[in-house]
Design a protein around this motif. Structure first.
Motif, PDB file in Angstrom:
ATOM      1  N   ALA A  71       0.825  -1.211   0.000  1.00 12.97           N
ATOM      2  CA  ALA A  71       0.000   0.000   0.000  1.00 12.97           C
ATOM      3  C   ALA A  71       0.858   1.260   0.000  1.00 12.97           C
ATOM      4  CB  ALA A  71      -0.936   0.000   1.202  1.00 12.97           C
ATOM      5  N   LEU A  72       1.991   1.222   0.679  1.00 14.73           N
ATOM      6  CA  LEU A  72       2.847   2.401   0.751  1.00 14.73           C
ATOM      7  C   LEU A  72       3.458   2.746  -0.605  1.00 14.73           C
ATOM      8  CD1 LEU A  72       4.636   1.783   4.165  1.00 14.73           C
ATOM      9  CD2 LEU A  72       2.904   3.514   3.648  1.00 14.73           C
ATOM     10  N   ALA A  73       3.527   1.785  -1.516  1.00 17.49           N
ATOM     11  CA  ALA A  73       3.974   2.104  -2.871  1.00 17.49           C
ATOM     12  C   ALA A  73       2.977   3.024  -3.556  1.00 17.49           C
ATOM     13  CB  ALA A  73       4.154   0.813  -3.673  1.00 17.49           C
ATOM     14  N   HIS A  74       1.715   2.930  -3.180  1.00 18.42           N
ATOM     15  CA  HIS A  74       0.667   3.784  -3.737  1.00 18.42           C
ATOM     16  C   HIS A  74       0.506   5.075  -2.913  1.00 18.42           C
ATOM     17  CE1 HIS A  74      -0.901   0.515  -6.373  1.00 18.42           C
ATOM     18  NE2 HIS A  74      -0.418  -0.254  -5.407  1.00 18.42           N
ATOM     19  N   TYR A  75       0.870   5.016  -1.649  1.00 20.19           N
ATOM     20  CA  TYR A  75       0.719   6.149  -0.718  1.00 20.19           C
ATOM     21  C   TYR A  75       2.093   6.552  -0.196  1.00 20.19           C
ATOM     22  CZ  TYR A  75      -4.347   5.248  -0.544  1.00 20.19           C
ATOM     23  OH  TYR A  75      -5.686   5.082  -0.860  1.00 20.19           O
ATOM     24  N   ARG A  76       3.022   6.882  -1.082  1.00 17.55           N
ATOM     25  CA  ARG A  76       4.408   7.139  -0.688  1.00 17.55           C
ATOM     26  C   ARG A  76       4.573   8.279   0.320  1.00 17.55           C
ATOM     27  NH1 ARG A  76       8.682   4.546  -2.909  1.00 17.55           N
ATOM     28  NH2 ARG A  76       8.159   3.036  -4.521  1.00 17.55           N
ATOM     29  N   PRO A  77       3.804   9.364   0.248  1.00 13.76           N
ATOM     30  CA  PRO A  77       3.976  10.390   1.286  1.00 13.76           C
ATOM     31  C   PRO A  77       3.777   9.847   2.700  1.00 13.76           C
ATOM     32  CG  PRO A  77       2.755  11.290  -0.565  1.00 13.76           C
ATOM     33  CD  PRO A  77       2.898   9.817  -0.829  1.00 13.76           C
ATOM     34  N   ALA A  78       2.931   8.822   2.877  1.00 14.09           N
ATOM     35  CA  ALA A  78       2.715   8.254   4.209  1.00 14.09           C
ATOM     36  C   ALA A  78       3.982   7.602   4.759  1.00 14.09           C
ATOM     37  CB  ALA A  78       1.577   7.232   4.165  1.00 14.09           C
ATOM     38  N   ALA A  79       4.899   7.226   3.889  1.00 10.43           N
ATOM     39  CA  ALA A  79       6.169   6.635   4.314  1.00 10.43           C
ATOM     40  C   ALA A  79       7.267   7.676   4.452  1.00 10.43           C
ATOM     41  CB  ALA A  79       6.604   5.561   3.310  1.00 10.43           C
ATOM     42  N   GLY A  80       6.912   8.950   4.302  1.00 12.12           N
ATOM     43  CA  GLY A  80       7.898  10.019   4.397  1.00 12.12           C
ATOM     44  C   GLY A  80       7.924  10.671   5.760  1.00 12.12           C
ATOM     45  N   ARG A  81       8.427  11.899   5.802  1.00 16.98           N
ATOM     46  CA  ARG A  81       8.562  12.636   7.056  1.00 16.98           C
ATOM     47  C   ARG A  81       8.228  14.114   6.802  1.00 16.98           C
ATOM     48  NH1 ARG A  81       8.841   8.058   8.133  1.00 16.98           N
ATOM     49  NH2 ARG A  81      10.340   6.937   9.469  1.00 16.98           N
ATOM     50  N   LEU A  82       7.722  14.784   7.816  1.00 15.33           N
ATOM     51  CA  LEU A  82       7.541  16.228   7.718  1.00 15.33           C
ATOM     52  C   LEU A  82       8.911  16.876   7.576  1.00 15.33           C
ATOM     53  CD1 LEU A  82       4.824  16.889  10.458  1.00 15.33           C
ATOM     54  CD2 LEU A  82       4.501  16.710   7.985  1.00 15.33           C
ATOM     55  N   ASP A  83       8.992  17.877   6.684  1.00 20.11           N
ATOM     56  CA  ASP A  83      10.304  18.480   6.430  1.00 20.11           C
ATOM     57  C   ASP A  83      10.562  19.735   7.249  1.00 20.11           C
ATOM     58  OD1 ASP A  83       8.739  20.408   5.212  1.00 20.11           O
ATOM     59  OD2 ASP A  83       9.532  20.092   3.188  1.00 20.11           O
ATOM     60  N   GLY A  84       9.576  20.159   8.073  1.00 23.62           N
ATOM     61  CA  GLY A  84       9.758  21.343   8.897  1.00 23.62           C
ATOM     62  C   GLY A  84       9.608  22.645   8.145  1.00 23.62           C
ATOM     63  N   ARG A  85       9.294  22.569   6.866  1.00 26.31           N
ATOM     64  CA  ARG A  85       9.161  23.778   6.036  1.00 26.31           C
ATOM     65  C   ARG A  85       7.798  23.804   5.337  1.00 26.31           C
ATOM     66  NH1 ARG A  85      14.081  21.612   5.025  1.00 26.31           N
ATOM     67  NH2 ARG A  85      13.416  20.802   2.998  1.00 26.31           N
ATOM     68  N   GLY A  86       6.816  23.124   5.912  1.00 28.38           N
ATOM     69  CA  GLY A  86       5.485  23.147   5.330  1.00 28.38           C
ATOM     70  C   GLY A  86       5.238  22.079   4.288  1.00 28.38           C
ATOM     71  N   GLY A  87       5.963  20.973   4.375  1.00 27.13           N
ATOM     72  CA  GLY A  87       5.765  19.909   3.394  1.00 27.13           C
ATOM     73  C   GLY A  87       6.045  18.535   3.965  1.00 27.13           C
ATOM     74  N   ILE A  88       5.679  17.511   3.194  1.00 27.59           N
ATOM     75  CA  ILE A  88       6.025  16.123   3.509  1.00 27.59           C
ATOM     76  C   ILE A  88       7.091  15.686   2.527  1.00 27.59           C
ATOM     77  CG2 ILE A  88       5.212  13.746   3.644  1.00 27.59           C
ATOM     78  CD1 ILE A  88       2.419  14.803   4.225  1.00 27.59           C
ATOM     79  N   ALA A  89       8.264  15.328   3.031  1.00 30.34           N
ATOM     80  CA  ALA A  89       9.341  14.824   2.185  1.00 30.34           C
ATOM     81  C   ALA A  89       9.098  13.344   1.922  1.00 30.34           C
ATOM     82  CB  ALA A  89      10.690  15.034   2.865  1.00 30.34           C
ATOM     83  N   CYS A  90       9.018  12.957   0.659  1.00 29.77           N
ATOM     84  CA  CYS A  90       8.737  11.563   0.289  1.00 29.77           C
ATOM     85  C   CYS A  90      10.033  10.761   0.336  1.00 29.77           C
ATOM     86  CB  CYS A  90       8.084  11.509  -1.088  1.00 29.77           C
ATOM     87  SG  CYS A  90       6.540  12.430  -1.210  1.00 29.77           S
ATOM     88  N   THR A  91      10.516  10.549   1.552  1.00 30.12           N
ATOM     89  CA  THR A  91      11.819   9.919   1.753  1.00 30.12           C
ATOM     90  C   THR A  91      11.773   8.407   1.662  1.00 30.12           C
ATOM     91  OG1 THR A  91      11.446   9.810   4.136  1.00 30.12           O
ATOM     92  CG2 THR A  91      12.507  11.812   3.277  1.00 30.12           C
ATOM     93  N   GLY A  92      10.588   7.816   1.812  1.00 30.33           N
ATOM     94  CA  GLY A  92      10.483   6.366   1.798  1.00 30.33           C
ATOM     95  C   GLY A  92      11.049   5.696   3.026  1.00 30.33           C
ATOM     96  N   GLU A  93      11.248   6.467   4.112  1.00 29.02           N
ATOM     97  CA  GLU A  93      11.820   5.881   5.329  1.00 29.02           C
ATOM     98  C   GLU A  93      10.913   4.837   5.968  1.00 29.02           C
ATOM     99  OE1 GLU A  93      13.844   8.866   8.018  1.00 29.02           O
ATOM    100  OE2 GLU A  93      13.068  10.224   6.473  1.00 29.02           O
ATOM    101  N   GLY A  94       9.624   4.932   5.707  1.00 25.60           N
ATOM    102  CA  GLY A  94       8.735   3.879   6.158  1.00 25.60           C
ATOM    103  C   GLY A  94       7.869   4.255   7.333  1.00 25.60           C
ATOM    104  N   VAL A  95       6.949   3.359   7.644  1.00 23.87           N
ATOM    105  CA  VAL A  95       6.063   3.514   8.794  1.00 23.87           C
ATOM    106  C   VAL A  95       6.466   2.488   9.853  1.00 23.87           C
ATOM    107  CG1 VAL A  95       4.204   4.280   7.265  1.00 23.87           C
ATOM    108  CG2 VAL A  95       4.279   1.900   7.996  1.00 23.87           C
ATOM    109  N   ALA A  96       6.204   2.825  11.110  1.00 20.37           N
ATOM    110  CA  ALA A  96       6.559   1.921  12.202  1.00 20.37           C
ATOM    111  C   ALA A  96       5.536   0.796  12.284  1.00 20.37           C
ATOM    112  CB  ALA A  96       6.619   2.690  13.515  1.00 20.37           C
ATOM    113  N   PHE A  97       5.999  -0.420  12.474  1.00 16.54           N
ATOM    114  CA  PHE A  97       5.109  -1.587  12.545  1.00 16.54           C
ATOM    115  C   PHE A  97       5.495  -2.455  13.737  1.00 16.54           C
ATOM    116  CE2 PHE A  97       3.823  -5.928  11.680  1.00 16.54           C
ATOM    117  CZ  PHE A  97       2.514  -5.778  11.234  1.00 16.54           C
TER     118      PHE A  97
END
Length: 417
Positions: A71-97
């Motif tokens: 699912a994260l391949a389709h929802y890549r921003p969910a696997a990213g991180r807030l960048d502190g500048r008003g955006g979500i960085a699509c880093t692909g770091e993942g979600v905690a499980f």
């Protein structure tokens, strides 16, 4: 159960987007997704949802973990991180499980599910930019039933967005690829946003004292009572349930008279602003119904439901910045900010968000619950009825000294049905 149920948890791991699913997933054209005004209106507060399933599936922990990666391949921003500048960085770091197991059958633990350790926790009161935007825990019970606990940074998505995401995970679990709804996270700048004054006002509401602990109640409001209110007023189930909770809580916790006792609630604004189908970011606006404790305590449930409905009808004015009268103080207006924190009540509807429709192979959820232990403001989540004859309400809205009176008010209504 008389004794506390032991929940054994694995160490958290990061689940990253599946590379094998990438070919079927939409292309993310940029490395960063800008936050919309609706996202910026949200505090980075962790929301906790618990879905309980009483029909077994094969190896639920590993099965859902694999589907989550897909699912994260389709929802890549969910696997990213807030960048502190008003955006979500699509880093692909993942979600905690987290995978877990409980030392009992699900039906033995129904009454204690809200107190069990079934959701993963963020390290702080508010989520930090470096934290995962999403945390998932799957807990297996000895009977084969299982629970899926989801904790998400509210800046990532609203309830409708998380409901869409979970349904996608369920579809991938059942072999449906790509998911039936094409996900969209980038905000279309041609679509109206929130007035900047509303965003600024909400940000100023952060309480230095943080969340408070209030008494947890899991309430069943009978469909017969809801039906009577709806028949008299033409209101929705949410409006009927909100009227019940508002009056019972006001009578139990507040002195009658001119004390300010407003009700606030969020509204899904997707249809109002015309967002792209499949958008899963935040698109809700807060509305407030001003009232005094004396007026709420003495009003009929039908009259309170009508007040709530009239406030909902004025939500388009909030988006245009031209609100007045009853709708002039949204969930961050000056009047609300000046309240003593215990005076107001926030009621949120999780009806019609699709949480109960998430199906990981054994059918929909038997229970949908808000799994929080503390809250910024006294509040309730109105949850889907699932397979019962009542609408379920997860409540954190009264202090211990008001708990018996609150339950007494509810009993007088529900036993009269």
């Amino acid at each position: 159960m008389s004794a506390a149920v032991v929940v054994t948890k694995s160490s958290p791991v990061l689940v990253v987007p599946s590379e094998s699913e990438t070919a079927a997933a939409p292309v993310i054209a940029a490395d960063t997704v800008a936050l919309s005004s609706f996202d910026l209106w949200m505090l980075p507060f962790p929301m906790k949802l618990l879905l309980a399933f009483d029909r077994p599936i094969h190896e639920p922990v590993e099965t859902i973990k694999r589907a989550l990666s897909r699912a994260l391949a389709h929802y890549r921003p969910a696997a990213g991180r807030l960048d502190g500048r008003g955006g979500i960085a699509c880093t692909g770091e993942g979600v905690a499980f987290v995978g877990a197991s409980a030392g009992c059958a699900l039906d033995e633990a129904v009454a204690t599910l809200p107190q069990m350790d079934l959701t993963a926790r963020c390290p702080g009161v508010l989520c930090h930019d470096a934290d995962p935007l999403l945390l998932v825990q799957v807990t297996e019970f000895s009977c084969g039933g299982f629970a899926v606990g989801v904790t998400w940074n509210h800046v990532l998505a609203d309830g409708a967005g998380i409901g869409q995401f979970l349904q996608a995970v369920g579809e991938l679990t059942r072999g449906v690829s790509p998911p039936s709804v094409v996900p969209v996270r980038r905000w279309d700048d041609s679509v109206p946003g929130l007035p900047s004054s509303m965003v600024a006002a909400k940000k100023s509401m952060v309480d230095d004292n943080g969340p408070r602990y209030l008494v947890r109640h899991d309430i069943a409001v009978p469909l017969t009572l809801i039906g009577r209110i709806k028949a008299e007023t033409g209101c929705t189930s949410f409006e009927a349930v909100a009227a019940v909770i508002w009056r019972c809580r006001t009578r139990a916790a507040m002195s009658p008279g001119e004390t300010t006792a407003p009700l606030s609630f969020p509204c899904n604004a997707r249809a109002l602003v015309g967002v792209t189908a499949g958008y899963y970011g935040n698109c809700i606006v807060g509305q407030t119904v001003p009232a005094t404790s004396g007026a709420v305590a003495s009003s009929s449930l039908a009259d309170l439901a009508r007040l709530i409905r009239r406030a909902k009808e004025k939500v388009p004015d909030l988006l245009s910045g031209s609100s007045n009268g009853e709708a002039a103080a949204p969930d961050g207006g000056a009047e609300v900010q000046q309240l003593e924190w215990y005076n107001g009540l926030a009621v949120v509807s999780w009806l019609n968000l699709g949480f109960e429709a998430a199906d990981f192979g054994g059918g929909g959820a038997a229970r949908v619950m808000w799994h929080e232990e503390r809250t910024l403001l006294p509040g309730c989540m109105v949850c889907p009825p699932c397979r019962g004859d009542a609408v379920n309400v997860s409540s954190l809205c009264v202090k211990p000294e008001h708990a018996d009176a609150f339950l007494g008010e509810l009993a007088r209504l529900t036993t009269a049905t």
